[in-house]
Design a protein around this motif. Structure first.
Motif, PDB file in Angstrom:
ATOM      1  N   ASN A 145      -0.889  -9.157   4.491  1.00 28.06           N
ATOM      2  CA  ASN A 145      -1.338 -10.485   4.932  1.00 28.06           C
ATOM      3  C   ASN A 145      -0.322 -11.567   4.592  1.00 28.06           C
ATOM      4  OD1 ASN A 145      -3.749  -9.436   5.966  1.00 28.06           O
ATOM      5  ND2 ASN A 145      -4.646  -9.405   3.913  1.00 28.06           N
ATOM      6  N   GLY A 146       0.890 -11.156   4.268  1.00 29.75           N
ATOM      7  CA  GLY A 146       1.949 -12.130   3.995  1.00 29.75           C
ATOM      8  C   GLY A 146       1.837 -12.807   2.638  1.00 29.75           C
ATOM      9  N   VAL A 147       1.114 -12.173   1.713  1.00 31.23           N
ATOM     10  CA  VAL A 147       0.884 -12.777   0.397  1.00 31.23           C
ATOM     11  C   VAL A 147       1.657 -12.006  -0.673  1.00 31.23           C
ATOM     12  CG1 VAL A 147      -0.897 -13.264  -1.350  1.00 31.23           C
ATOM     13  CG2 VAL A 147      -1.392 -13.644   1.076  1.00 31.23           C
ATOM     14  N   ALA A 167       6.383  -4.974  10.446  1.00 28.47           N
ATOM     15  CA  ALA A 167       5.092  -5.663  10.268  1.00 28.47           C
ATOM     16  C   ALA A 167       3.922  -4.803  10.734  1.00 28.47           C
ATOM     17  CB  ALA A 167       5.119  -7.010  10.986  1.00 28.47           C
ATOM     18  N   LYS A 168       3.783  -3.624  10.104  1.00 34.86           N
ATOM     19  CA  LYS A 168       2.644  -2.729  10.402  1.00 34.86           C
ATOM     20  C   LYS A 168       1.839  -2.535   9.133  1.00 34.86           C
ATOM     21  CE  LYS A 168       4.945   0.064  13.963  1.00 34.86           C
ATOM     22  NZ  LYS A 168       4.371  -0.572  15.146  1.00 34.86           N
ATOM     23  N   ARG A 169       0.526  -2.320   9.306  1.00 34.46           N
ATOM     24  CA  ARG A 169      -0.358  -2.218   8.139  1.00 34.46           C
ATOM     25  C   ARG A 169      -0.289  -0.823   7.523  1.00 34.46           C
ATOM     26  NH1 ARG A 169      -2.917  -7.146   8.274  1.00 34.46           N
ATOM     27  NH2 ARG A 169      -4.278  -6.696   6.517  1.00 34.46           N
ATOM     28  N   ILE A 170       0.782  -0.610   6.774  1.00 36.79           N
ATOM     29  CA  ILE A 170       1.013   0.672   6.097  1.00 36.79           C
ATOM     30  C   ILE A 170       1.499   0.392   4.684  1.00 36.79           C
ATOM     31  CG2 ILE A 170       2.234   2.885   6.137  1.00 36.79           C
ATOM     32  CD1 ILE A 170       2.942   2.348   9.047  1.00 36.79           C
ATOM     33  N   LEU A 171       0.960   1.144   3.704  1.00 40.95           N
ATOM     34  CA  LEU A 171       1.540   1.086   2.375  1.00 40.95           C
ATOM     35  C   LEU A 171       1.700   2.478   1.801  1.00 40.95           C
ATOM     36  CD1 LEU A 171      -1.465   0.456   0.351  1.00 40.95           C
ATOM     37  CD2 LEU A 171      -0.905  -1.472   1.776  1.00 40.95           C
ATOM     38  N   VAL A 172       2.624   2.586   0.889  1.00 44.27           N
ATOM     39  CA  VAL A 172       2.791   3.840   0.145  1.00 44.27           C
ATOM     40  C   VAL A 172       2.708   3.490  -1.341  1.00 44.27           C
ATOM     41  CG1 VAL A 172       4.140   5.042   1.896  1.00 44.27           C
ATOM     42  CG2 VAL A 172       5.331   3.658   0.191  1.00 44.27           C
ATOM     43  N   ILE A 173       2.106   4.412  -2.084  1.00 37.85           N
ATOM     44  CA  ILE A 173       1.941   4.218  -3.523  1.00 37.85           C
ATOM     45  C   ILE A 173       2.208   5.557  -4.202  1.00 37.85           C
ATOM     46  CG2 ILE A 173       0.213   3.821  -5.350  1.00 37.85           C
ATOM     47  CD1 ILE A 173      -1.134   1.785  -3.541  1.00 37.85           C
ATOM     48  N   PHE A 175      -1.262   4.897   2.922  1.00 38.42           N
ATOM     49  CA  PHE A 175      -2.514   4.242   3.320  1.00 38.42           C
ATOM     50  C   PHE A 175      -2.220   3.465   4.598  1.00 38.42           C
ATOM     51  CE2 PHE A 175      -2.511   4.826  -1.219  1.00 38.42           C
ATOM     52  CZ  PHE A 175      -3.813   5.216  -1.542  1.00 38.42           C
ATOM     53  N   ILE A 176      -2.838   3.886   5.688  1.00 40.36           N
ATOM     54  CA  ILE A 176      -2.593   3.250   6.987  1.00 40.36           C
ATOM     55  C   ILE A 176      -3.833   2.451   7.378  1.00 40.36           C
ATOM     56  CG2 ILE A 176      -2.072   3.713   9.428  1.00 40.36           C
ATOM     57  CD1 ILE A 176      -0.689   6.352   8.331  1.00 40.36           C
ATOM     58  N   ASN A 177      -3.623   1.218   7.840  1.00 40.71           N
ATOM     59  CA  ASN A 177      -4.723   0.289   8.168  1.00 40.71           C
ATOM     60  C   ASN A 177      -5.746   0.189   7.024  1.00 40.71           C
ATOM     61  OD1 ASN A 177      -3.425   0.188  10.633  1.00 40.71           O
ATOM     62  ND2 ASN A 177      -4.970   1.372  11.738  1.00 40.71           N
ATOM     63  N   PRO A 216      11.382 -15.394   4.936  1.00 42.77           N
ATOM     64  CA  PRO A 216      10.139 -15.740   5.662  1.00 42.77           C
ATOM     65  C   PRO A 216       9.438 -14.535   6.288  1.00 42.77           C
ATOM     66  CG  PRO A 216      12.100 -16.542   6.825  1.00 42.77           C
ATOM     67  CD  PRO A 216      12.562 -16.058   5.494  1.00 42.77           C
ATOM     68  N   ARG A 217      10.167 -13.441   6.518  1.00 43.89           N
ATOM     69  CA  ARG A 217       9.514 -12.261   7.107  1.00 43.89           C
ATOM     70  C   ARG A 217       8.416 -11.704   6.210  1.00 43.89           C
ATOM     71  NH1 ARG A 217      14.884  -8.962   8.458  1.00 43.89           N
ATOM     72  NH2 ARG A 217      15.579 -10.226   6.693  1.00 43.89           N
ATOM     73  N   LEU A 218       8.558 -11.960   4.889  1.00 40.97           N
ATOM     74  CA  LEU A 218       7.541 -11.469   3.952  1.00 40.97           C
ATOM     75  C   LEU A 218       6.206 -12.196   4.098  1.00 40.97           C
ATOM     76  CD1 LEU A 218       9.817 -11.026   0.818  1.00 40.97           C
ATOM     77  CD2 LEU A 218       8.659  -9.185   2.055  1.00 40.97           C
ATOM     78  N   GLN A 219       6.212 -13.308   4.856  1.00 42.66           N
ATOM     79  CA  GLN A 219       4.966 -14.051   5.073  1.00 42.66           C
ATOM     80  C   GLN A 219       4.250 -13.614   6.355  1.00 42.66           C
ATOM     81  OE1 GLN A 219       5.955 -18.241   4.824  1.00 42.66           O
ATOM     82  NE2 GLN A 219       7.034 -17.890   2.899  1.00 42.66           N
ATOM     83  N   ALA A 220       4.834 -12.665   7.066  1.00 46.79           N
ATOM     84  CA  ALA A 220       4.223 -12.210   8.316  1.00 46.79           C
ATOM     85  C   ALA A 220       2.906 -11.478   8.031  1.00 46.79           C
ATOM     86  CB  ALA A 220       5.180 -11.268   9.042  1.00 46.79           C
ATOM     87  N   VAL A 221       1.955 -11.647   8.956  1.00 46.09           N
ATOM     88  CA  VAL A 221       0.723 -10.867   8.890  1.00 46.09           C
ATOM     89  C   VAL A 221       0.956  -9.609   9.725  1.00 46.09           C
ATOM     90  CG1 VAL A 221      -1.739 -10.812   9.463  1.00 46.09           C
ATOM     91  CG2 VAL A 221      -0.698 -12.920   8.569  1.00 46.09           C
ATOM     92  N   SER A 222       0.842  -8.452   9.082  1.00 42.87           N
ATOM     93  CA  SER A 222       1.142  -7.188   9.764  1.00 42.87           C
ATOM     94  C   SER A 222      -0.006  -6.781  10.678  1.00 42.87           C
ATOM     95  CB  SER A 222       1.392  -6.091   8.726  1.00 42.87           C
ATOM     96  OG  SER A 222       2.534  -6.395   7.959  1.00 42.87           O
ATOM     97  N   THR A 223       0.317  -5.978  11.682  1.00 42.36           N
ATOM     98  CA  THR A 223      -0.700  -5.563  12.654  1.00 42.36           C
ATOM     99  C   THR A 223      -1.098  -4.101  12.437  1.00 42.36           C
ATOM    100  OG1 THR A 223       1.044  -4.996  14.230  1.00 42.36           O
ATOM    101  CG2 THR A 223       0.081  -7.181  14.431  1.00 42.36           C
TER     102      THR A 223
END
Ligand code: NI
Length: 172
Positions: free
Chosen positions: A142-144, A55-61, A75-77, A12-19
């Motif tokens: 966004n938990g999707v 749950a922070k709005r960060i991704l790495v690619i 990529f932050i926010n 269920p943590r994967l459905q969290a909306v990150s801040t």
């Protein structure tokens, strides 16, 4: 730094909306390093912070890993500011949805705004795999999951398979 374990569906943590990240400081940079280490250890091309439970709005690619090259981008926010009407379909997979791949249709090109690892605002126009990957990873914030884009039948089959795999893992 450290490769951390990756959460897998249906956690269920994967459905969290990150801040949003409020300040890009050394703590955030250390988290980004852990994220890239975790992504490489799992042989992925992208990872969102929530996939390691943050749950922070960060991704790495990193789409440039062939022949031992490493070129991770953080990529932050990130925010999509424009998406093309033209669509593109890729067969997607996800480190949090092991052993499942399926076609997902998304806008072929996107523009996005984000903060880089120094906290500087950046813009990027992406197409091809990068456009798909950015949208896939931003969905995580966004938990999707990509299976949420599939038909109800395909999604329920995927969730069943994932739940069964987890039970086997727990039993074994
Ligand atoms: Ni994913």
């Amino acid at each position: 730094m450290t490769a951390r374990p990756i959460l897998t569906a249906p956690d269920p943590r994967l459905q969290a909306v990150s801040t949003d990240v409020e300040r890009v400081d050394d703590e955030i940079r250390a988290l980004v390093t852990d994220m890239t280490d975790s992504m490489y250890a799992a042989e992925g091309i992208g990872l969102a912070a929530i996939q390691i439970g943050v749950a922070k709005r960060i991704l790495v690619i990193d789409l440039d890993q062939k022949e031992g090259n490493k070129n991770p981008r953080a990529f932050i926010n990130p925010k999509i500011t424009w998406a093309s009407e033209e669509m593109a379909t890729y067969e997607e997979g996800c480190l949090s949805v092991p052993e499942i791949w399926d076609d997902v249709e998304r806008p072929a090109r996107v523009k996005c705004e984000y903060l880089d690892i120094d906290g500087k605002p950046q813009t990027l126009e992406a197409d091809g795999l990068l456009a798909t990957c950015l949208q896939h990873e931003m969905d995580h914030l966004n938990g999707v999951l990509f299976i949420d884009h599939l038909s109800r039948l395909k999604k329920s089959m995927a969730v069943k398979k994932l739940t069964k795999a987890k039970k086997l893992q727990a039993a074994g």
